[in-house]
Scaffold this motif. Structure first.
Motif, PDB file in Angstrom:
ATOM      1  N   GLU A 190       0.992  -1.114  -0.083  1.00  0.00           N
ATOM      2  CA  GLU A 190      -0.078   0.000  -0.179  1.00  0.00           C
ATOM      3  C   GLU A 190       0.676   1.245  -0.019  1.00  0.00           C
ATOM      4  OE1 GLU A 190      -2.192  -0.905   3.572  1.00  0.00           O
ATOM      5  OE2 GLU A 190      -3.309  -2.335   2.471  1.00  0.00           O
ATOM      6  N   ALA A 191       2.099   1.440   0.708  1.00  0.00           N
ATOM      7  CA  ALA A 191       2.712   2.363   0.849  1.00  0.00           C
ATOM      8  C   ALA A 191       4.231   1.926   0.584  1.00  0.00           C
ATOM      9  CB  ALA A 191       2.753   3.132   2.127  1.00  0.00           C
ATOM     10  N   PRO A 192       4.698   1.770  -0.601  1.00  0.00           N
ATOM     11  CA  PRO A 192       5.889   1.024  -0.937  1.00  0.00           C
ATOM     12  C   PRO A 192       7.130   1.868  -0.405  1.00  0.00           C
ATOM     13  CG  PRO A 192       4.749   1.165  -3.049  1.00  0.00           C
ATOM     14  CD  PRO A 192       3.744   2.009  -2.201  1.00  0.00           C
ATOM     15  N   PRO A 193       8.205   1.412   0.225  1.00  0.00           N
ATOM     16  CA  PRO A 193       9.089   1.746   0.894  1.00  0.00           C
ATOM     17  C   PRO A 193       9.935   2.589  -0.235  1.00  0.00           C
ATOM     18  CG  PRO A 193       9.657  -0.377   0.766  1.00  0.00           C
ATOM     19  CD  PRO A 193       8.254  -0.438   0.259  1.00  0.00           C
ATOM     20  N   ARG A 194      10.530   3.964  -0.026  1.00  0.00           N
ATOM     21  CA  ARG A 194      11.222   4.530  -0.755  1.00  0.00           C
ATOM     22  C   ARG A 194      12.129   5.405   0.096  1.00  0.00           C
ATOM     23  NH1 ARG A 194       8.754   8.411  -4.463  1.00  0.00           N
ATOM     24  NH2 ARG A 194      10.399  10.188  -4.060  1.00  0.00           N
ATOM     25  N   ILE A 195      13.368   5.886  -0.450  1.00  0.00           N
ATOM     26  CA  ILE A 195      14.216   6.744   0.266  1.00  0.00           C
ATOM     27  C   ILE A 195      13.878   8.002   0.622  1.00  0.00           C
ATOM     28  CG2 ILE A 195      16.714   7.679   0.288  1.00  0.00           C
ATOM     29  CD1 ILE A 195      17.562   5.236  -1.216  1.00  0.00           C
ATOM     30  N   ALA A 196      13.848   8.332   1.804  1.00  0.00           N
ATOM     31  CA  ALA A 196      13.516   9.810   2.151  1.00  0.00           C
ATOM     32  C   ALA A 196      14.538  10.704   1.684  1.00  0.00           C
ATOM     33  CB  ALA A 196      13.229   9.879   3.643  1.00  0.00           C
ATOM     34  N   ALA A 197      14.047  11.986   0.780  1.00  0.00           N
ATOM     35  CA  ALA A 197      15.203  12.785   0.362  1.00  0.00           C
ATOM     36  C   ALA A 197      14.247  13.847  -0.137  1.00  0.00           C
ATOM     37  CB  ALA A 197      15.675  12.305  -0.747  1.00  0.00           C
ATOM     38  N   PRO A 198      15.044  15.156   0.035  1.00  0.00           N
ATOM     39  CA  PRO A 198      14.033  16.319  -0.480  1.00  0.00           C
ATOM     40  C   PRO A 198      14.019  16.507  -1.910  1.00  0.00           C
ATOM     41  CG  PRO A 198      16.470  16.873   0.063  1.00  0.00           C
ATOM     42  CD  PRO A 198      16.240  15.326   0.503  1.00  0.00           C
ATOM     43  N   ASP A 199      14.675  15.772  -2.677  1.00  0.00           N
ATOM     44  CA  ASP A 199      14.427  15.951  -4.000  1.00  0.00           C
ATOM     45  C   ASP A 199      14.805  14.488  -4.727  1.00  0.00           C
ATOM     46  OD1 ASP A 199      17.064  16.191  -5.171  1.00  0.00           O
ATOM     47  OD2 ASP A 199      17.138  17.602  -3.619  1.00  0.00           O
ATOM     48  N   GLN A 212      13.434   1.270   8.996  1.00  0.00           N
ATOM     49  CA  GLN A 212      12.912   1.248  10.395  1.00  0.00           C
ATOM     50  C   GLN A 212      13.367   2.402  11.077  1.00  0.00           C
ATOM     51  OE1 GLN A 212      11.747  -2.390  11.506  1.00  0.00           O
ATOM     52  NE2 GLN A 212      12.796  -2.247  13.541  1.00  0.00           N
ATOM     53  N   PRO A 213      12.574   2.930  11.851  1.00  0.00           N
ATOM     54  CA  PRO A 213      13.045   4.313  12.634  1.00  0.00           C
ATOM     55  C   PRO A 213      14.148   3.817  13.722  1.00  0.00           C
ATOM     56  CG  PRO A 213      10.738   4.397  12.299  1.00  0.00           C
ATOM     57  CD  PRO A 213      11.213   3.022  11.636  1.00  0.00           C
ATOM     58  N   SER A 214      14.063   2.696  14.153  1.00  0.00           N
ATOM     59  CA  SER A 214      15.057   2.390  15.415  1.00  0.00           C
ATOM     60  C   SER A 214      16.435   2.144  14.680  1.00  0.00           C
ATOM     61  CB  SER A 214      14.502   1.217  16.005  1.00  0.00           C
ATOM     62  OG  SER A 214      14.158  -0.062  15.168  1.00  0.00           O
ATOM     63  N   HIS A 215      16.420   2.039  13.407  1.00  0.00           N
ATOM     64  CA  HIS A 215      17.656   1.464  12.796  1.00  0.00           C
ATOM     65  C   HIS A 215      18.554   2.975  12.691  1.00  0.00           C
ATOM     66  CE1 HIS A 215      16.358  -2.744  11.628  1.00  0.00           C
ATOM     67  NE2 HIS A 215      16.609  -2.511  12.831  1.00  0.00           N
ATOM     68  N   GLY A 216      17.873   4.128  12.900  1.00  0.00           N
ATOM     69  CA  GLY A 216      18.527   5.410  12.576  1.00  0.00           C
ATOM     70  C   GLY A 216      17.505   6.262  12.064  1.00  0.00           C
ATOM     71  N   SER A 217      18.002   7.581  11.805  1.00  0.00           N
ATOM     72  CA  SER A 217      17.097   8.380  11.169  1.00  0.00           C
ATOM     73  C   SER A 217      17.348   8.201   9.391  1.00  0.00           C
ATOM     74  CB  SER A 217      17.566   9.717  11.437  1.00  0.00           C
ATOM     75  OG  SER A 217      17.302  11.023  10.361  1.00  0.00           O
ATOM     76  N   PRO A 218      16.216   8.496   8.684  1.00  0.00           N
ATOM     77  CA  PRO A 218      16.614   8.215   7.483  1.00  0.00           C
ATOM     78  C   PRO A 218      17.477   9.372   6.908  1.00  0.00           C
ATOM     79  CG  PRO A 218      14.255   9.071   7.686  1.00  0.00           C
ATOM     80  CD  PRO A 218      14.751   8.587   9.307  1.00  0.00           C
ATOM     81  N   HIS A 219      17.877  10.474   7.651  1.00  0.00           N
ATOM     82  CA  HIS A 219      18.612  11.437   7.152  1.00  0.00           C
ATOM     83  C   HIS A 219      20.240  11.016   7.575  1.00  0.00           C
ATOM     84  CE1 HIS A 219      15.171  13.662   6.168  1.00  0.00           C
ATOM     85  NE2 HIS A 219      14.866  13.836   7.343  1.00  0.00           N
TER      86      HIS A 219
END
Lengths: 341, 193
Positions: free
Chosen positions: A211-220, A256-263
């Motif tokens: 439903e919400a496929p994972p993707r890398i969080a990035a500003p662009d 997974q948030p517990s594995h560190g920030s996506p940033h």
């Protein structure tokens, strides 16, 4: 869609021995052990959205799960495969198959790593020595591909925590990155998160990944592609769980948030290098990435190098990845500050 | 000091000596580092001294009795302030040469500089982990995963030691006073060589 069924067991595989078979045709990749080389339909092809650079080799990949078994997907970033799982990756340069790598899970924390060198007649491939085989095929004028040593395989597929770099939730996401260097088209029949979910091959099933496929969080979009490339090509060693974690470069994309920030990857890039200094750079001016200054960005300087003591990655490649170099150069050139600031 | 070139036989002799020393020193019956941390450090010191680590990782100077390691700079690697001149042309039987300090070496692999083994965080082993050190000696790769370690480092001889002994060596090195000395990166050989 063909489901996962009982494996064709080679003698070595059926006894659970860690010793890989002598011939590729004995690993269960093909439907029969003859020269027709038809892939066993129970072995499922897949294609990661961020492929590893392998000097321009065309790669084909297959996975086989034991009959009725599922992948423990509770940890989205590190799937745990059932004992008996097998992976293959075939490398083709030009029109010739050169090497096929084989991984087999033999125990809860035990994998067999093997590489097979294709014969001249292209009828089968033979197990390569544990310390590798140098110069097996010309891939560019004066450059020849070498089959890596098992220790080199383990350098990326970290020993006790073996991760299949191309078979993760992020790599199989249906939200594929259109800017990923060397992106491959999904062919019919390839496994994706959706097919894994539909066939209930993940435990728990995790419909949210469809439903919400994972993707890398990035500003662009370009930053997303850069981080995806670095995750595959650098993150296998430069991540928080690796023995190199103390270097502080955390490039593995984690969902997974517990594995560190996506940033984390972005944060760790905009800092001075710990030891390696850019030749001819002013003292103290060597950062992993310096916004607007590709030549003062150690990451790019080392990507551009194919000299043994400088190049990154340090193994598995001897040709420049021009497409990725262009992507990262443009990204750094256009940065005025860190994307986070 | 007049020694500017070392012949291959000398190098082979040195490496053979180091190898044999380490192999003998790492006997399996030795209860290395099984006790306290102090015992591990003591065992590590013994292995480092016996294994000739100072031969290359401590700069040499000309003393009253001739060339000798400058122990005021023990295990700090190639001195950052010492800029080496271009490699000499080596022909015929001559393929390897060392700088006067024994901390810079040139050969078919390019130019290598011996590492700072003190626990300085920026320039030495201060940010290394025990696991990384063991992996380095097991694989011959920098930090266990990176570029190949260059000659004349006999990592393959150290590889003959048990994990416990390699841990003892690491414990000793980590017990040294950290010295800030940024050793240059290796210099690759010219293209085509």
């Amino acid at each position: 869609m063909v489901g996962m069924a009982a494996a064709v067991q080679s003698p070595a595989a059926s006894t659970g021995s860690a010793r890989p078979p002598r011939l590729l045709s004995q690993t269960g990749l093909y439907a029969t052990e003859d020269e027709r080389l038809a892939i066993d339909p129970e072995n499922r092809p897949f294609s990661p959205q961020y492929p590893l650079w392998s000097d321009g080799a065309r790669k084909s990949r297959w996975v086989r799960l034991p009959a009725g078994a599922t992948i423990d997907a509770r940890d989205i970033d590190r799937w745990d495969f059932p004992v008996g799982t097998r992976f293959w990756k075939e490398f083709t340069f030009g029109d010739r198959k050169v090497e096929t790598r084989f991984l087999r899970k033999d125990g809860p924390a035990s994998w067999t790593f093997a590489s097979y060198a294709w014969n001249e007649a292209q009828t089968d491939a033979e197990l390569a020595p544990e310390d590798g085989l140098p110069n097996v095929a010309e891939i560019a004028p004066g450059k020849r591909h070498s089959i890596p040593a098992v220790e080199d395989c383990r350098a990326c597929h970290d020993s006790a925590r073996t991760e299949i770099l191309g078979f993760t939730a992020l790599q199989l996401s249906s939200d594929r990155d259109p800017l990923a260097p060397h992106a491959e088209l999904l062919a019919p029949g390839m496994l994706t998160l959706k097919t894994l979910t539909d066939e209930r091959l993940l435990a728990p099933v995790r419909p949210e990944l469809v439903e919400a496929p994972p993707r890398i969080a990035a500003p662009d979009e370009r930053t997303r592609a850069v981080l995806g490339y670095l995750s595959t090509n650098c993150g296998a060693c430069h991540n928080a769980e690796s023995s190199l974690a103390s270097l502080g470069l955390l490039l593995k994309a984690r969902l997974q948030p517990s594995h560190g920030s996506p940033h984390d990857p972005v944060r760790t890039l905009f800092r001075p290098t710990s030891k390696w200094q850019i030749p001819q750079a002013p003292d103290g001016a060597s950062a992993f990435v310096t916004p607007g200054a590709p030549d003062l960005s150690a990451l790019l300087v080392r990507m551009r190098s194919r000299r043994p003591s400088t190049q990154m990655p340090p193994l598995g490649t001897m040709l420049h990845d021009r497409e990725a170099i262009d992507l990262v150069t443009g990204w750094i050139q256009d940065l005025r500050t860190s994307p986070e600031s | 000091m007049t020694r500017q070139r070392l012949a291959i036989p000398f190098l082979v002799l040195t490496l053979t000596l180091v190898s044999s020393i380490l192999l003998r020193a790492g006997g399996p019956a030795e209860p290395a580092a099984t006790g306290s941390k102090a015992a591990a450090i003591e065992r590590g010191k013994y292995l480092v001294n016996f294994g000739s680590c100072n031969d290359c990782h401590t700069p040499w100077k000309l003393g009253p009795k001739g060339p000798e390691p400058d122990m005021t700079r023990a295990l700090t690697g190639h001195p950052a302030e010492m800029k080496v001149s271009p490699s000499p042309t080596l022909e015929g039987s001559w393929g390897i040469a060392a700088a006067n300090t024994m901390t810079a070496w040139t050969g078919p692999w390019g130019v290598s500089f011996t590492a700072n083994l003190t626990p300085d965080k920026e320039t030495g082993l201060g940010d290394w982990t025990e696991e990384m050190f063991i992996q380095t000696m097991r694989t011959g790769r920098h930090q266990g995963k990176g570029r190949a370690i260059l000659p004349p480092m006999p990592w393959f001889s150290v590889n003959a030691l048990s994990d416990e002994d390699i841990k003892a060596v690491f414990a000793y090195l980590q017990s040294l006073p950290p010295v800030h000395n940024r050793v240059p990166a290796p210099i690759d050989p010219p293209e085509g060589q």
